[in-house]
Design an enzyme around this catalytic site. Structure first.
Site, short mmCIF file in Angstrom:
data_model
loop_
_atom_site.label_atom_id
_atom_site.label_comp_id
_atom_site.label_asym_id
_atom_site.label_seq_id
_atom_site.Cartn_x
_atom_site.Cartn_y
_atom_site.Cartn_z
CG MET A 61 -2.00 -1.07 1.11
SD MET A 61 -3.56 -0.64 1.93
CE MET A 61 -2.99 -0.27 3.58
CG HIS A 98 6.89 -2.15 2.40
ND1 HIS A 98 6.76 -1.08 3.26
CD2 HIS A 98 5.66 -2.71 2.31
CE1 HIS A 98 5.50 -0.99 3.66
NE2 HIS A 98 4.81 -1.97 3.11
N GLY A 124 4.71 -10.14 4.18
CA GLY A 124 5.44 -10.10 5.43
C GLY A 124 4.74 -10.89 6.53
#
Length: 279
Positions: free
Chosen positions: A30, A37, A146
């Site tokens: 997002m 990330h 994740g």
């Protein structure tokens, strides 16, 4: 590195790569990317010919009083990070590109009824829908998620299994700040005082990891964890739970692989953390 905003252009690139026999990895995000990330993108880079990062704040996974409008965004920063790691494509659509008067959704029962699904009832329906759409657009060989969003990871794995997506789901470890706080885009909401208070989550995780063992009652792990969080005046527990690692259903004791997960409000900011234990 290329940037696309439309499904059509993204599919065109993907189809060309597929014709060339290249493997494609997808990292759905997002945006407002951080080191967590980055670790997913690096892993994707190591294992695939082509790396695609989606950068899309998905409106369908936010409830009416949640932080959709406030959610941090910085595409230039995201783009620079992706390029530095070696991503080939960022797919950054507008909401109206992804949703046209939608009536079809993907939802999952049982696994989404507990933990975050209990207090965010539409959340995983939105997640499953947007991830399915991304899978259909990008057609990846592998997709990377994740472990910090452990329930999401379990739900995506089950969705892929049940709906016969020919995609390998790769779970990657939680990335933490030096003081233990799990990396999160929402950490930017925290004041200096709240940032310090937020350490109660990782301290509780550490305590749980010290206590857990095969056969132990869940309460013997969860109660000391809750005590640590409750000692912090700025913290308010949403949940601290032990669930079966596959079904996400609560367990009374450790007799199979489990997930110990929590959501805690620090001021107005809701943070999550967890650890897994394998029997």
């Amino acid at each position: 590195m290329q940037v696309t905003n439309t499904i059509e252009k993204t599919r065109e690139l993907v189809n060309n790569w597929k014709k060339e026999g290249k493997t494609i990895g997808l990292v759905p995000t997002m945006g407002y990317l951080h080191e967590g990330h980055a670790s997913l993108i690096r892993r994707c880079r190591e294992e695939n010919d082509i790396v695609v990062v989606s950068d899309f704040v998905n409106p369908t996974q936010f409830g009416p009083n949640e932080d959709l409008e406030a959610y941090p965004r910085d595409f230039d920063r995201d783009s620079a990070l992706c390029e530095s790691i070696g991503a080939d494509l960022i797919f950054c659509p507008a909401p109206e590109e992804m949703y046209h008067d939608p009536h079809a959704f993907v939802s999952i029962d049982t696994l989404s009824d507990t933990l975050c699904g209990k207090t965010r009832p539409i959340h995983f329906k939105g997640v499953c829908t947007v991830v399915s759409k991304l899978f259909n657009i990008v057609k990846p060989d592998r997709a990377y998620f994740g472990q910090k969003d452990a329930q999401q990871l379990a739900i995506i794995r089950k969705m892929v299994l049940d709906l016969n997506f020919d995609i390998q789901i790769v779970g990657c470890p939680i990335v933490r700040e030096e003081d233990g706080l799990a990396k999160s885009s929402r950490n930017t909401y925290l004041s200096a005082e709240e940032r310090k208070a937020a350490l109660c989550l990782s301290k509780a995780v550490k305590k749980g990891q010290e206590l857990i063992q095969n056969g132990i009652a869940a309460s013997k792990v969860l109660e000391p964890m809750c005590e640590i969080i409750n000692e912090e005046p700025l913290a308010r527990i949403d949940y601290v739970s032990m669930v079966d690692a596959l079904t996400m259903q609560p367990v009374d004791s450790v007799n199979a692989d489990v997930l110990v997960a929590m959501a805690v409000y620090i001021g107005k900011t809701r943070l999550i953390d967890n650890f897994s234990y394998e029997v």
